[in-house]
Design an enzyme around this catalytic site. Sequence first.
Site, PDB file in Angstrom:
ATOM      1  CG  ASP A  45      15.045 -23.666 -17.609  1.00 24.86           C
ATOM      2  OD1 ASP A  45      14.614 -23.709 -16.436  1.00 24.86           O
ATOM      3  OD2 ASP A  45      15.193 -24.676 -18.318  1.00 24.86           O
ATOM      4  CG  HIS A 252       1.273  -1.491   0.503  1.00 23.34           C
ATOM      5  ND1 HIS A 252       2.042  -0.559  -0.161  1.00 23.34           N
ATOM      6  CD2 HIS A 252      -0.021  -1.113   0.303  1.00 23.34           C
ATOM      7  CE1 HIS A 252       1.259   0.350  -0.727  1.00 23.34           C
ATOM      8  NE2 HIS A 252       0.007   0.029  -0.470  1.00 23.34           N
ATOM      9  CG  ASP A 269      -6.483  -3.918  -0.716  1.00 24.16           C
ATOM     10  OD1 ASP A 269      -6.915  -4.180  -1.852  1.00 24.16           O
ATOM     11  OD2 ASP A 269      -6.008  -2.807  -0.412  1.00 24.16           O
ATOM     12  CG  ASP A 280      -7.934  -1.941  -5.354  1.00 22.30           C
ATOM     13  OD1 ASP A 280      -7.878  -2.724  -4.392  1.00 22.30           O
ATOM     14  OD2 ASP A 280      -7.227  -0.916  -5.438  1.00 22.30           O
ATOM     15  CG  HIS A 359      -4.162   5.201   2.906  1.00 16.96           C
ATOM     16  ND1 HIS A 359      -5.389   5.304   2.286  1.00 16.96           N
ATOM     17  CD2 HIS A 359      -4.339   4.308   3.917  1.00 16.96           C
ATOM     18  CE1 HIS A 359      -6.260   4.520   2.882  1.00 16.96           C
ATOM     19  NE2 HIS A 359      -5.648   3.897   3.892  1.00 16.96           N
ATOM     20  CG  HIS A 363      -5.740   3.928  -6.495  1.00 18.80           C
ATOM     21  ND1 HIS A 363      -6.165   3.016  -7.439  1.00 18.80           N
ATOM     22  CD2 HIS A 363      -5.756   3.265  -5.313  1.00 18.80           C
ATOM     23  CE1 HIS A 363      -6.408   1.855  -6.853  1.00 18.80           C
ATOM     24  NE2 HIS A 363      -6.175   1.975  -5.549  1.00 18.80           N
ATOM     25  CG  HIS A 370      -1.866   2.108  -7.540  1.00 16.59           C
ATOM     26  ND1 HIS A 370      -0.817   1.882  -6.684  1.00 16.59           N
ATOM     27  CD2 HIS A 370      -2.987   1.872  -6.798  1.00 16.59           C
ATOM     28  CE1 HIS A 370      -1.263   1.519  -5.496  1.00 16.59           C
ATOM     29  NE2 HIS A 370      -2.583   1.505  -5.545  1.00 16.59           N
ATOM     30  CD  GLU A 393      -7.634   2.554  -1.550  1.00 15.35           C
ATOM     31  OE1 GLU A 393      -7.105   1.733  -0.782  1.00 15.35           O
ATOM     32  OE2 GLU A 393      -7.339   2.667  -2.749  1.00 15.35           O
ATOM     33  CE1 TYR A 397      -5.523   0.550   7.346  1.00 14.28           C
ATOM     34  CE2 TYR A 397      -5.263   2.937   7.200  1.00 14.28           C
ATOM     35  CZ  TYR A 397      -5.657   1.734   6.633  1.00 14.28           C
ATOM     36  OH  TYR A 397      -6.177   1.716   5.361  1.00 14.28           O
ATOM     37  NE  ARG A 414      -6.828  -0.695   2.287  1.00 13.86           N
ATOM     38  CZ  ARG A 414      -5.807  -1.255   2.932  1.00 13.86           C
ATOM     39  NH1 ARG A 414      -5.312  -0.688   4.016  1.00 13.86           N
ATOM     40  NH2 ARG A 414      -5.287  -2.395   2.515  1.00 13.86           N
ATOM     41  CD  GLU A 416      -9.410  -0.369  -2.624  1.00 10.49           C
ATOM     42  OE1 GLU A 416      -8.792   0.209  -3.526  1.00 10.49           O
ATOM     43  OE2 GLU A 416      -8.930  -1.331  -1.968  1.00 10.49           O
TER      44      GLU A 416
END
Length: 451
Positions: A45, A252, A269, A280, A359, A363, A370, A393, A397, A414, A416
Amino acid sequence: MPRSPEARALAAIVRRRQQLAARLRAAGGGVAIVPTAPERIRNRDAHYAFRADSYFHYLTGFTEPEAVLVLIVGSGDNSATRSVLFCRSKNEEREIWDGFRYGPAAAAEVFGFDEAHAIDDFAGKLPELIGNQPALWYALGYDAAHDTRVLEALNAVRMQGRSGVIAPADIRDIRGPLDEMRLIKDEVEIDTMRQAARISGEAHRRAMRFTRPGVNEYEVEAELLHEFRRQGSQSVAYNSIVAGGANACVLHYVSNDAPLNDGDLLLIDAGCELDGYASDITRTFPVNGRFSAAQRDVYELVLAAQQAAFAQARPGNTYDTTHDAAVKVLAQGMLDLGLLTGSLDSVLETGGYRRFYMHRTGHWLGLDVHDAGEYKLAGQWRPLQPGMVITVEPGCYIRPAPDVPEAFWNIGIRIEDDVLITEEGHDVLTIATPKSVSDIELIMSDVEERG
Protein backbone atom coordinates in the site's frame (compact mmCIF):
# COMPACT_ATOMS: atom_id res chain seq x y z
CA MET A 1 6.10 46.90 -10.45
CA PRO A 2 7.87 43.59 -11.29
CA ARG A 3 5.74 40.48 -11.12
CA SER A 4 6.59 37.73 -8.64
CA PRO A 5 8.10 34.48 -9.95
CA GLU A 6 4.79 32.77 -9.22
CA ALA A 7 2.87 35.36 -11.26
CA ARG A 8 5.34 35.05 -14.16
CA ALA A 9 5.03 31.27 -14.09
CA LEU A 10 1.22 31.40 -14.08
CA ALA A 11 1.18 33.91 -16.93
CA ALA A 12 3.45 31.62 -18.95
CA ILE A 13 1.21 28.61 -18.30
CA VAL A 14 -1.94 30.48 -19.32
CA ARG A 15 -0.13 31.68 -22.43
CA ARG A 16 0.73 28.06 -23.32
CA ARG A 17 -2.93 27.08 -23.11
CA GLN A 18 -3.76 30.00 -25.39
CA GLN A 19 -1.05 28.98 -27.85
CA LEU A 20 -2.29 25.40 -27.87
CA ALA A 21 -5.84 26.64 -28.47
CA ALA A 22 -4.62 28.66 -31.45
CA ARG A 23 -2.97 25.57 -32.94
CA LEU A 24 -6.10 23.48 -32.44
CA ARG A 25 -8.29 26.25 -33.86
CA ALA A 26 -6.14 26.37 -36.98
CA ALA A 27 -6.75 22.63 -37.33
CA GLY A 28 -10.52 23.02 -37.02
CA GLY A 29 -11.01 23.21 -33.27
CA GLY A 30 -12.40 20.58 -30.94
CA VAL A 31 -11.95 19.43 -27.37
CA ALA A 32 -8.60 18.42 -25.85
CA ILE A 33 -8.29 16.07 -22.89
CA VAL A 34 -4.96 16.00 -21.02
CA PRO A 35 -4.86 13.88 -17.83
CA THR A 36 -2.06 13.91 -15.30
CA ALA A 37 -0.09 10.77 -14.50
CA PRO A 38 -1.64 8.03 -12.36
CA GLU A 39 -0.31 7.27 -8.91
CA ARG A 40 1.79 4.11 -8.91
CA ILE A 41 2.04 1.45 -6.21
CA ARG A 42 5.62 0.76 -5.13
CA ASN A 43 4.77 -2.20 -2.97
CA ARG A 44 1.68 -3.29 -1.06
CA ASP A 45 0.00 0.00 0.00
CA ALA A 46 3.02 2.31 -0.44
CA HIS A 47 3.16 4.57 -3.50
CA TYR A 48 6.07 5.93 -5.49
CA ALA A 49 6.48 9.68 -5.02
CA PHE A 50 3.95 11.30 -7.34
CA ARG A 51 5.19 13.26 -10.33
CA ALA A 52 2.71 15.02 -12.63
CA ASP A 53 2.54 14.07 -16.30
CA SER A 54 4.81 16.38 -18.28
CA TYR A 55 2.15 17.48 -20.80
CA PHE A 56 -0.31 18.18 -18.02
CA HIS A 57 2.29 20.06 -15.99
CA TYR A 58 3.24 22.14 -19.03
CA LEU A 59 -0.35 23.34 -19.46
CA THR A 60 -1.44 23.66 -15.83
CA GLY A 61 1.39 23.83 -13.28
CA PHE A 62 -0.94 21.77 -11.08
CA THR A 63 0.95 19.05 -9.19
CA GLU A 64 -1.78 17.08 -7.40
CA PRO A 65 -2.71 13.57 -8.54
CA GLU A 66 -6.14 12.66 -9.95
CA ALA A 67 -6.55 15.63 -12.25
CA VAL A 68 -7.56 16.23 -15.88
CA LEU A 69 -7.46 19.32 -18.08
CA VAL A 70 -10.19 19.77 -20.70
CA LEU A 71 -9.69 22.52 -23.26
CA ILE A 72 -12.65 23.36 -25.50
CA VAL A 73 -11.68 25.27 -28.63
CA GLY A 74 -14.08 26.74 -31.17
CA SER A 75 -13.28 26.66 -34.88
CA GLY A 76 -13.82 30.34 -35.68
CA ASP A 77 -11.06 32.94 -35.57
CA ASN A 78 -12.78 34.86 -32.77
CA SER A 79 -14.29 31.89 -30.98
CA ALA A 80 -13.80 31.53 -27.25
CA THR A 81 -11.66 28.93 -25.51
CA ARG A 82 -12.86 27.29 -22.32
CA SER A 83 -10.39 25.71 -19.90
CA VAL A 84 -11.79 23.23 -17.38
CA LEU A 85 -9.90 21.45 -14.60
CA PHE A 86 -11.10 18.34 -12.82
CA CYS A 87 -9.31 17.69 -9.53
CA ARG A 88 -9.77 16.17 -6.09
CA SER A 89 -12.36 17.77 -3.81
CA LYS A 90 -11.40 19.45 -0.56
CA ASN A 91 -11.47 16.83 2.15
CA GLU A 92 -10.33 17.78 5.64
CA GLU A 93 -10.00 14.20 6.82
CA ARG A 94 -7.79 13.18 3.86
CA GLU A 95 -5.74 16.34 4.25
CA ILE A 96 -4.87 15.23 7.79
CA TRP A 97 -3.34 12.08 6.31
CA ASP A 98 -2.05 13.20 2.92
CA GLY A 99 -1.59 16.97 3.06
CA PHE A 100 -3.13 20.06 1.49
CA ARG A 101 -5.53 19.91 -1.43
CA TYR A 102 -6.59 22.94 -3.44
CA GLY A 103 -10.05 21.70 -4.29
CA PRO A 104 -11.84 22.86 -7.46
CA ALA A 105 -12.70 26.44 -6.41
CA ALA A 106 -9.21 27.40 -5.25
CA ALA A 107 -7.53 25.55 -8.14
CA ALA A 108 -9.57 27.51 -10.69
CA GLU A 109 -8.58 30.80 -9.07
CA VAL A 110 -4.91 30.06 -8.42
CA PHE A 111 -4.12 28.37 -11.74
CA GLY A 112 -6.26 30.52 -14.01
CA PHE A 113 -8.91 28.06 -15.25
CA ASP A 114 -12.30 29.18 -16.48
CA GLU A 115 -13.93 26.56 -14.27
CA ALA A 116 -13.08 23.53 -12.17
CA HIS A 117 -14.99 20.50 -10.93
CA ALA A 118 -14.45 17.49 -8.72
CA ILE A 119 -12.66 14.61 -10.41
CA ASP A 120 -15.52 12.34 -9.29
CA ASP A 121 -17.74 14.25 -11.76
CA PHE A 122 -15.39 13.80 -14.72
CA ALA A 123 -16.93 10.66 -16.23
CA GLY A 124 -20.45 12.08 -15.90
CA LYS A 125 -19.61 15.45 -17.48
CA LEU A 126 -17.32 14.19 -20.24
CA PRO A 127 -20.07 13.24 -22.76
CA GLU A 128 -21.46 16.77 -22.49
CA LEU A 129 -18.02 18.29 -23.01
CA ILE A 130 -17.17 16.27 -26.13
CA GLY A 131 -20.62 16.30 -27.71
CA ASN A 132 -20.97 18.30 -30.96
CA GLN A 133 -17.23 18.86 -31.14
CA PRO A 134 -15.54 18.38 -34.56
CA ALA A 135 -12.50 16.57 -33.11
CA LEU A 136 -11.28 14.95 -29.92
CA TRP A 137 -7.62 15.70 -29.17
CA TYR A 138 -6.31 13.00 -26.87
CA ALA A 139 -3.25 10.72 -26.49
CA LEU A 140 -5.06 7.44 -27.11
CA GLY A 141 -3.05 4.48 -25.84
CA TYR A 142 -1.03 6.54 -23.34
CA ASP A 143 -3.06 5.55 -20.26
CA ALA A 144 -5.40 2.54 -20.36
CA ALA A 145 -7.66 3.75 -17.52
CA HIS A 146 -8.26 7.12 -19.18
CA ASP A 147 -8.68 5.44 -22.57
CA THR A 148 -11.60 3.50 -21.08
CA ARG A 149 -13.25 6.65 -19.70
CA VAL A 150 -12.85 8.53 -22.98
CA LEU A 151 -14.15 5.67 -25.12
CA GLU A 152 -17.11 5.18 -22.80
CA ALA A 153 -17.90 8.89 -23.14
CA LEU A 154 -17.67 8.65 -26.94
CA ASN A 155 -20.06 5.71 -26.95
CA ALA A 156 -22.44 7.60 -24.66
CA VAL A 157 -22.48 10.53 -27.09
CA ARG A 158 -23.04 8.25 -30.07
CA MET A 159 -26.08 6.81 -28.28
CA GLN A 160 -27.56 10.33 -28.27
CA GLY A 161 -27.53 10.57 -32.06
CA ARG A 162 -31.32 10.59 -32.38
CA SER A 163 -31.48 13.64 -30.12
CA GLY A 164 -29.17 15.59 -32.41
CA VAL A 165 -25.93 15.28 -30.40
CA ILE A 166 -22.99 14.31 -32.61
CA ALA A 167 -19.80 12.58 -31.50
CA PRO A 168 -16.42 13.94 -32.68
CA ALA A 169 -15.66 12.63 -36.15
CA ASP A 170 -11.89 12.57 -35.58
CA ILE A 171 -9.65 11.46 -32.74
CA ARG A 172 -6.30 13.25 -33.03
CA ASP A 173 -3.15 12.89 -30.98
CA ILE A 174 -2.74 15.95 -28.73
CA ARG A 175 0.96 15.15 -28.38
CA GLY A 176 1.68 16.33 -31.91
CA PRO A 177 0.97 20.05 -31.36
CA LEU A 178 2.22 19.92 -27.77
CA ASP A 179 5.55 18.39 -28.79
CA GLU A 180 6.14 21.22 -31.24
CA MET A 181 5.36 23.76 -28.53
CA ARG A 182 7.57 22.09 -25.95
CA LEU A 183 10.57 22.17 -28.28
CA ILE A 184 10.78 25.96 -27.97
CA LYS A 185 11.23 27.01 -24.35
CA ASP A 186 9.74 30.27 -23.05
CA GLU A 187 11.56 32.61 -20.67
CA VAL A 188 10.13 30.99 -17.55
CA GLU A 189 11.22 27.54 -18.70
CA ILE A 190 14.71 28.78 -19.56
CA ASP A 191 15.08 30.46 -16.17
CA THR A 192 14.05 27.24 -14.43
CA MET A 193 16.42 25.11 -16.50
CA ARG A 194 19.26 27.55 -15.87
CA GLN A 195 18.66 27.22 -12.13
CA ALA A 196 18.46 23.41 -12.36
CA ALA A 197 21.77 23.42 -14.25
CA ARG A 198 23.37 25.54 -11.53
CA ILE A 199 22.21 23.18 -8.78
CA SER A 200 23.41 20.12 -10.66
CA GLY A 201 26.76 21.77 -11.31
CA GLU A 202 27.21 22.39 -7.59
CA ALA A 203 26.40 18.74 -6.94
CA HIS A 204 29.08 17.63 -9.40
CA ARG A 205 31.59 19.91 -7.69
CA ARG A 206 30.65 18.36 -4.36
CA ALA A 207 31.14 14.87 -5.79
CA MET A 208 34.60 15.77 -7.10
CA ARG A 209 35.66 17.13 -3.72
CA PHE A 210 34.40 14.02 -1.94
CA THR A 211 35.80 11.33 -4.24
CA ARG A 212 38.96 9.42 -3.31
CA PRO A 213 40.18 5.81 -3.49
CA GLY A 214 38.32 3.44 -1.19
CA VAL A 215 34.92 5.15 -1.12
CA ASN A 216 31.98 3.45 -2.75
CA GLU A 217 30.03 4.61 -5.80
CA TYR A 218 26.87 4.88 -3.70
CA GLU A 219 28.63 7.21 -1.26
CA VAL A 220 29.36 9.59 -4.13
CA GLU A 221 25.75 9.25 -5.27
CA ALA A 222 24.64 10.25 -1.78
CA GLU A 223 26.68 13.45 -2.05
CA LEU A 224 24.90 14.31 -5.30
CA LEU A 225 21.47 13.66 -3.79
CA HIS A 226 22.34 15.71 -0.72
CA GLU A 227 23.26 18.74 -2.82
CA PHE A 228 20.22 18.40 -5.08
CA ARG A 229 17.83 18.52 -2.13
CA ARG A 230 19.87 21.01 -0.12
CA GLN A 231 19.49 23.54 -2.92
CA GLY A 232 15.76 23.02 -3.36
CA SER A 233 15.33 20.61 -6.26
CA GLN A 234 12.51 18.15 -5.77
CA SER A 235 14.03 15.07 -7.35
CA VAL A 236 16.63 13.57 -9.60
CA ALA A 237 15.79 14.00 -13.28
CA TYR A 238 16.75 10.34 -13.89
CA ASN A 239 18.57 7.58 -12.05
CA SER A 240 22.10 8.79 -11.43
CA ILE A 241 25.01 7.00 -13.09
CA VAL A 242 28.05 6.81 -10.81
CA ALA A 243 30.43 4.48 -12.61
CA GLY A 244 34.01 3.81 -11.60
CA GLY A 245 36.64 2.03 -13.70
CA ALA A 246 35.21 -0.57 -16.10
CA ASN A 247 31.66 0.35 -15.05
CA ALA A 248 32.06 3.61 -17.00
CA CYS A 249 32.01 1.54 -20.20
CA VAL A 250 28.41 0.51 -19.42
CA LEU A 251 26.38 3.37 -20.87
CA HIS A 252 23.40 3.14 -18.52
CA TYR A 253 25.11 1.70 -15.45
CA VAL A 254 22.96 2.45 -12.37
CA SER A 255 23.98 -0.19 -9.79
CA ASN A 256 26.33 2.32 -8.15
CA ASP A 257 27.57 -0.26 -5.65
CA ALA A 258 31.27 -0.82 -6.41
CA PRO A 259 34.32 0.53 -4.57
CA LEU A 260 36.42 3.19 -6.30
CA ASN A 261 40.01 2.20 -6.97
CA ASP A 262 43.20 4.22 -7.15
CA GLY A 263 44.11 4.84 -10.79
CA ASP A 264 40.56 4.50 -12.12
CA LEU A 265 38.31 7.15 -13.62
CA LEU A 266 34.85 7.94 -12.26
CA LEU A 267 32.07 8.85 -14.70
CA ILE A 268 29.08 10.65 -13.17
CA ASP A 269 25.97 11.28 -15.28
CA ALA A 270 23.53 13.02 -12.94
CA GLY A 271 21.12 15.91 -12.91
CA CYS A 272 18.37 17.28 -10.72
CA GLU A 273 14.77 18.08 -11.57
CA LEU A 274 13.53 21.52 -10.53
CA ASP A 275 9.84 22.41 -10.76
CA GLY A 276 9.42 19.66 -13.34
CA TYR A 277 12.42 20.58 -15.52
CA ALA A 278 15.47 18.39 -16.00
CA SER A 279 19.17 19.11 -16.04
CA ASP A 280 21.61 16.56 -17.41
CA ILE A 281 25.37 16.75 -16.77
CA THR A 282 28.14 14.21 -17.20
CA ARG A 283 31.66 14.67 -15.90
CA THR A 284 34.52 12.17 -15.81
CA PHE A 285 37.51 12.55 -13.50
CA PRO A 286 40.26 10.50 -11.83
CA VAL A 287 39.45 8.87 -8.50
CA ASN A 288 42.85 9.84 -7.11
CA GLY A 289 42.73 13.37 -8.51
CA ARG A 290 45.36 12.98 -11.24
CA PHE A 291 44.82 11.83 -14.84
CA SER A 292 47.26 9.23 -16.15
CA ALA A 293 48.82 9.94 -19.55
CA ALA A 294 46.41 7.60 -21.37
CA GLN A 295 43.40 8.93 -19.47
CA ARG A 296 44.40 12.49 -20.27
CA ASP A 297 44.80 11.68 -23.98
CA VAL A 298 41.33 10.18 -24.25
CA TYR A 299 39.80 12.91 -22.08
CA GLU A 300 41.28 15.70 -24.19
CA LEU A 301 39.98 13.93 -27.30
CA VAL A 302 36.42 13.80 -25.97
CA LEU A 303 36.67 17.42 -24.85
CA ALA A 304 37.84 18.47 -28.33
CA ALA A 305 34.92 16.57 -29.85
CA GLN A 306 32.53 18.45 -27.61
CA GLN A 307 34.03 21.79 -28.59
CA ALA A 308 33.61 20.87 -32.26
CA ALA A 309 29.96 20.04 -31.59
CA PHE A 310 29.44 23.34 -29.73
CA ALA A 311 30.68 25.21 -32.80
CA GLN A 312 27.78 23.75 -34.81
CA ALA A 313 25.11 24.47 -32.18
CA ARG A 314 23.46 27.51 -33.76
CA PRO A 315 20.20 28.41 -35.52
CA GLY A 316 19.89 27.16 -39.06
CA ASN A 317 22.19 24.19 -38.64
CA THR A 318 20.32 20.91 -38.59
CA TYR A 319 20.16 18.77 -35.47
CA ASP A 320 22.66 16.20 -36.78
CA THR A 321 25.48 18.69 -37.40
CA THR A 322 26.65 18.60 -33.77
CA HIS A 323 26.86 14.82 -33.88
CA ASP A 324 28.70 14.76 -37.19
CA ALA A 325 31.25 17.31 -35.97
CA ALA A 326 31.92 15.34 -32.79
CA VAL A 327 32.23 12.04 -34.65
CA LYS A 328 34.79 13.42 -37.08
CA VAL A 329 37.04 14.58 -34.22
CA LEU A 330 36.59 11.35 -32.28
CA ALA A 331 37.33 9.15 -35.28
CA GLN A 332 40.53 11.02 -36.09
CA GLY A 333 41.58 10.83 -32.45
CA MET A 334 40.96 7.09 -32.33
CA LEU A 335 43.25 6.73 -35.31
CA ASP A 336 45.91 8.93 -33.74
CA LEU A 337 45.80 6.93 -30.47
CA GLY A 338 46.14 3.61 -32.27
CA LEU A 339 42.67 2.41 -31.33
CA LEU A 340 41.68 2.16 -35.01
CA THR A 341 43.56 1.70 -38.26
CA GLY A 342 42.90 2.93 -41.78
CA SER A 343 41.91 6.32 -43.11
CA LEU A 344 39.51 8.82 -41.57
CA ASP A 345 37.17 8.51 -44.56
CA SER A 346 37.04 4.73 -44.25
CA VAL A 347 36.40 4.86 -40.49
CA LEU A 348 33.56 7.34 -41.00
CA GLU A 349 32.10 5.44 -43.95
CA THR A 350 32.13 2.02 -42.28
CA GLY A 351 31.20 3.31 -38.84
CA GLY A 352 34.31 1.73 -37.33
CA TYR A 353 34.34 4.42 -34.64
CA ARG A 354 31.16 2.91 -33.19
CA ARG A 355 33.26 0.29 -31.46
CA PHE A 356 34.29 3.00 -29.01
CA TYR A 357 31.49 5.56 -29.51
CA MET A 358 28.10 3.95 -30.02
CA HIS A 359 25.55 6.65 -29.10
CA ARG A 360 24.52 9.96 -30.56
CA THR A 361 25.87 13.25 -29.28
CA GLY A 362 22.76 14.60 -27.58
CA HIS A 363 19.01 14.88 -27.22
CA TRP A 364 16.27 17.40 -26.49
CA LEU A 365 16.05 18.48 -22.84
CA GLY A 366 13.14 19.99 -20.94
CA LEU A 367 10.33 18.62 -18.79
CA ASP A 368 11.66 15.16 -19.66
CA VAL A 369 15.36 14.37 -19.68
CA HIS A 370 14.84 12.93 -23.18
CA ASP A 371 12.35 15.60 -24.04
CA ALA A 372 9.43 15.62 -26.44
CA GLY A 373 9.73 16.56 -30.11
CA GLU A 374 10.63 15.00 -33.44
CA TYR A 375 14.26 15.06 -34.55
CA LYS A 376 13.31 14.82 -38.20
CA LEU A 377 10.65 16.53 -40.33
CA ALA A 378 9.54 14.80 -43.53
CA GLY A 379 12.56 12.52 -43.23
CA GLN A 380 15.09 15.34 -42.89
CA TRP A 381 16.96 16.42 -39.76
CA ARG A 382 15.20 19.49 -38.42
CA PRO A 383 16.96 22.87 -38.14
CA LEU A 384 17.92 24.15 -34.71
CA GLN A 385 15.91 27.17 -33.55
CA PRO A 386 16.31 29.72 -30.74
CA GLY A 387 14.66 28.41 -27.59
CA MET A 388 15.56 24.77 -28.17
CA VAL A 389 17.63 23.09 -25.45
CA ILE A 390 19.87 20.17 -26.35
CA THR A 391 22.55 18.16 -24.62
CA VAL A 392 26.01 17.79 -26.17
CA GLU A 393 27.61 14.60 -24.85
CA PRO A 394 30.36 12.89 -26.84
CA GLY A 395 32.15 9.97 -25.25
CA CYS A 396 34.71 7.21 -25.70
CA TYR A 397 34.39 3.76 -24.09
CA ILE A 398 37.33 1.39 -24.41
CA ARG A 399 36.88 -2.20 -23.29
CA PRO A 400 39.84 -4.60 -23.04
CA ALA A 401 40.69 -6.37 -26.30
CA PRO A 402 43.85 -7.95 -27.83
CA ASP A 403 44.13 -5.17 -30.42
CA VAL A 404 43.72 -2.34 -27.90
CA PRO A 405 46.80 -0.98 -26.07
CA GLU A 406 46.52 -2.05 -22.43
CA ALA A 407 47.01 1.51 -21.17
CA PHE A 408 43.56 2.36 -22.55
CA TRP A 409 41.69 -0.62 -21.11
CA ASN A 410 38.52 0.22 -19.13
CA ILE A 411 38.72 3.94 -19.86
CA GLY A 412 35.17 5.23 -20.18
CA ILE A 413 34.73 8.98 -20.65
CA ARG A 414 31.68 11.11 -21.37
CA ILE A 415 31.42 14.88 -21.10
CA GLU A 416 27.91 16.34 -21.24
CA ASP A 417 26.53 19.86 -21.06
CA ASP A 418 23.10 21.46 -21.50
CA VAL A 419 22.96 23.94 -24.36
CA LEU A 420 20.34 26.59 -25.15
CA ILE A 421 20.13 27.63 -28.80
CA THR A 422 19.98 31.43 -28.99
CA GLU A 423 19.56 34.02 -31.74
CA GLU A 424 23.33 34.57 -31.74
CA GLY A 425 24.39 30.94 -31.46
CA HIS A 426 24.21 29.05 -28.18
CA ASP A 427 24.49 29.39 -24.42
CA VAL A 428 25.98 26.53 -22.37
CA LEU A 429 23.74 26.44 -19.29
CA THR A 430 26.14 24.16 -17.42
CA ILE A 431 29.31 26.09 -18.25
CA ALA A 432 30.20 26.63 -14.57
CA THR A 433 30.62 22.91 -13.92
CA PRO A 434 34.40 22.14 -13.92
CA LYS A 435 35.51 20.40 -17.08
CA SER A 436 39.09 21.11 -18.10
CA VAL A 437 41.85 18.79 -16.88
CA SER A 438 43.46 21.62 -14.93
CA ASP A 439 40.22 22.71 -13.25
CA ILE A 440 39.33 19.16 -12.25
CA GLU A 441 42.79 18.41 -10.87
CA LEU A 442 42.80 21.72 -8.99
CA ILE A 443 39.51 20.97 -7.25
CA MET A 444 40.64 17.45 -6.39
CA SER A 445 44.02 18.63 -5.09
CA ASP A 446 42.42 20.87 -2.46
CA VAL A 447 43.00 18.65 0.54
CA GLU A 448 41.20 21.00 2.95
CA GLU A 449 38.03 21.14 0.81
CA ARG A 450 38.09 17.39 0.24
CA GLY A 451 38.27 16.68 3.96
